[in-house]
Design an enzyme around this catalytic site. Structure first.
Site, PDB file in Angstrom:
ATOM      1  N   GLU A  44       5.979 -41.345 -28.104  1.00  0.00           N
ATOM      2  CA  GLU A  44       4.992 -40.749 -27.210  1.00  0.00           C
ATOM      3  C   GLU A  44       3.699 -41.548 -27.419  1.00  0.00           C
ATOM      4  OE1 GLU A  44       2.614 -36.608 -26.398  1.00  0.00           O
ATOM      5  OE2 GLU A  44       4.210 -36.594 -27.902  1.00  0.00           O
ATOM      6  N   ARG A 270      13.909 -38.080 -41.491  1.00  0.00           N
ATOM      7  CA  ARG A 270      12.591 -38.719 -41.356  1.00  0.00           C
ATOM      8  C   ARG A 270      12.262 -39.452 -42.637  1.00  0.00           C
ATOM      9  NH1 ARG A 270       9.485 -36.310 -37.448  1.00  0.00           N
ATOM     10  NH2 ARG A 270       7.478 -37.200 -37.952  1.00  0.00           N
ATOM     11  N   LYS A 280       1.179 -38.462 -36.348  1.00  0.00           N
ATOM     12  CA  LYS A 280       0.112 -39.093 -35.565  1.00  0.00           C
ATOM     13  C   LYS A 280      -1.087 -38.160 -35.428  1.00  0.00           C
ATOM     14  CE  LYS A 280       3.194 -40.331 -32.558  1.00  0.00           C
ATOM     15  NZ  LYS A 280       3.828 -40.652 -31.290  1.00  0.00           N
TER      16      LYS A 280
END
Ligand code: ATP
Ligand code: MG
Length: 568
Positions: A44, A270, A280
């Site tokens: 994104e 992850r 982020k």
């Protein structure tokens, strides 16, 4: 099929198999996907990429490459309020820098908005989606909990025509943001909360960076993502574990549209790193509130920060290969990343002499105005890197740490009356210590043995210590930025307030502004990396100019790391 040689572009890294690679090997045997591998990396564009994304990139691009497939770079730009073009450019730069290539396969989810919208209309017509007028608060209440089933919305049984009309009105912008959503009609009592009539579209009147103000409704992640994968005929949609609970929904949406391509989602763990935050949102906070100087601050775990710090793409790819691909979350020690970096830099970097904290040494029996050019080896582990000349003269600088007036027992560096070897030069003995009024050592007086040129004595004696030095009249001044961890705790989230900002290390940047470099470093360019002998690896910062050289300390040498660990 691919071979280990082209794994992630990293010829050195040994290929250790993992469950995703094994799955693909199987699929290539059975021809499940027509012997094709199409993956995607779907960021994104709401921030810069970090080292966690680097892991995902190495998996997505690495596996595609290994099996002769392709990997798409897809910007998942479905939320106009947080996205910026700056991020898109930064993401492309970072993926390329890591050594991966999407070729012509650059995509934007926003290009599929019309197609997705039409498919949503199809679900409405099939009685599988409805417009809900409940407020967000009410929707939450109706949703139930993990232990209690949810309840149907009073709007759930609206007729198809009314739903179509309302959805069209939503899309025209007739309604306020938050006043209505389009929901999938699945099952409000489903044990998986994600399946309790999830939202597919919300009203947002923010202009989009690519579609402008065309759209007043935007698709939600769960609805959009599978469709994006389908549109691009992705075979293996690889993502992190937090999406595991969303997979039933990913599949449900696709199964309602059996005539479109049906990709398959697989989740992996992850990457988490000690002393590092990796979302982020949190990284943006560090940038926005001035805790760091920008996304590419060398203390940041962003790819651009690591690059500026002096990390190489090879070291990051080797790290990704080494940590592997697992199904369970874990925390990786930052030291492992640094280990991979040292391994790479050790082979590539020229070793030079630089004094970070200079102490002046006058060699009294060395002729004034004489300069000698001594031979220095660029990298003892790689002869092909050659040699260079370093000037030697009567006045030199040594590291303040390399002298002690009253040394403890096993101190082999310089002290009064003791002999030490100057790297590539001569043996010297300290004969006198000059101090200022406060008793601080300001200068050392030494003598040298002319018989020991090049660092060996004809009589075979050999001092235990060898130290580095820089000739004072030839030295180049430089600023060196020394970085520590950005957080004081292994787990930055470990704080009573729950706010990771409390664990910021207020001492993570130390600027040393009067370092002395050997003159071969006079014309360095930003991005160049060196080993400063006995100190560590250093990279020329982009702030560096011919008039003012600036180095970042990339990483200490191994021993220094071990020593620091011991000191705690
Ligand atoms: P963040 O929480 O940092 O914003 P994200 O998952 O929202 O991360 P995206 O831009 O949506 O970021 O992620 C793109 C891809 O990178 C996703 O497939 C995601 O699973 C993967 N990814 C993100 N963070 C990590 C991580 N720490 N380790 C491995 N993969 C990651
Ligand atoms: Mg995200």
């Amino acid at each position: 099929m691919g071979s280990p040689e082209n794994n992630g572009g990293n010829a050195q890294a040994p290929v250790v198999s993992n469950f995703i690679r094994d799955m693909i090997i199987d699929d290539m045997k059975t021809g499940k996907w027509g012997y094709k591998v199409v993956t995607r990396f779907p960021p994104e564009p709401n921030g810069y990429l970090h080292i966690g994304h680097a892991k995902a990139i190495c998996i997505d691009f690495g596996l595609a490459k290994e099996f002769g497939g392709v990997c798409h770079l897809r910007f998942d730009d479905t939320n106009p309020s947080k996205e910026e073009d700056e991020y898109i450019e930064a993401i492309k730069r970072d993926v390329r820098w890591l050594g991966f290539d999407w070729g012509e396969h650059l995509y934007f989810a926003s290009d599929y908005f019309q197609w997705m919208f039409d498919l949503a209309v199809r679900l409405i017509k099939d009685g599988k989606a409805y417009v809900d007028d409940l407020t967000a608060e009410e929707i939450r209440k109706y949703r139930g909990t993990l232990t209690e089933p949810g309840q149907n919305s009073p709007y759930r049984d609206r007729g198809v025509d009314e739903n179509l009309e309302l959805f069209a009105a939503m899309a025209r912008g007739d309604f306020e943001e938050g006043s209505r959503v389009l929901r999938a009609k699945i099952d409000m009592t489903h044990p998986n909360m994600n399946m309790r009539d999830p939202a597919m579209y919300r009203i947002m009147k923010t202009p989009h960076h690519r579609t402008g103000d065309k759209w007043k409704v935007y698709p939600m992640y769960d609805w959009a993502h599978g469709l994006e994968d389908s549109k691009e005929e992705i075979t293996h949609s690889l993502c992190t574990l937090e999406f595991e609970d969303h997979r039933p929904l990913y599949d449900w949406f696709l199964r309602q549209l059996p005539d479109i391509h049906q990709p398959q989602q697989t989740e992996f763990a992850r990457l988490n790193l000690t002393y590092t935050v990796m979302s982020k949102r949190k990284l943006l906070l560090l940038v926005r509130d001035g805790h760091v100087k920008g996304w590419d601050d060398p203390r940041m775990p962003t790819i651009s920060g690591l690059r500026r710090r002096g990390y190489t793409p090879e070291s990051i790819r080797a790290f990704a290969e080494r940590i592997g691909v697992a199904k369970r979350d874990s925390v990786v020690d930052l030291a492992l990343l640094e280990f991979c970096l040292r391994e790479d830099l050790n082979k590539k970097c020229k070793r030079v002499m630089a004094v970070l904290n200079p102490l002046k040494v006058v060699i009294e029996n060395y002729p004034e105005n004489q300069t000698e050019e001594l031979d220095a080896v660029n990298n003892p582990e790689d002869e092909s890197m050659g040699t260079r000349k370093v000037p030697f003269s009567r006045v030199i600088y040594i590291e303040r740490d390399d002298f002690m007036e009253e040394p403890p027992k096993k101190y082999f560096r310089l002290s009064p009356g003791k002999e030490v070897r100057l790297r590539y030069a001569y043996y010297i003995i300290c004969t006198d210590v000059v101090k200022d009024a406060n008793g601080n050592v300001t200068e050392l007086r030494c003598t040298y043995d002319p018989q020991t040129r090049g660092g060996a004595s004809p009589d075979g004696r050999s001092p235990k210590g060898t130290i580095h030095w820089v000739s004072a009249p030839h030295a180049i001044g430089a600023e060196v930025r020394v970085y520590g961890n950005l957080f004081t705790k292994e787990n930055p989230e470990d704080t009573p307030s729950g706010n990771f900002i409390d664990n910021i290390n207020s001492d993570s940047l130390k600027i040393i502004d009067d370092c002395k470099l050997e003159p071969s470093l006079k014309n360095v360019e930003p991005g160049e990396k060196y080993q400063f002998e006995r100190i560590g690896y250093f990279c020329v910062d982009e702030d560096s100019t011919p008039g003012k050289i600036v180095f970042n300390r990339t990483v200490t040498l191994k021993d220094a790391w071990a020593r620091m660990q011991k000191k705690g």
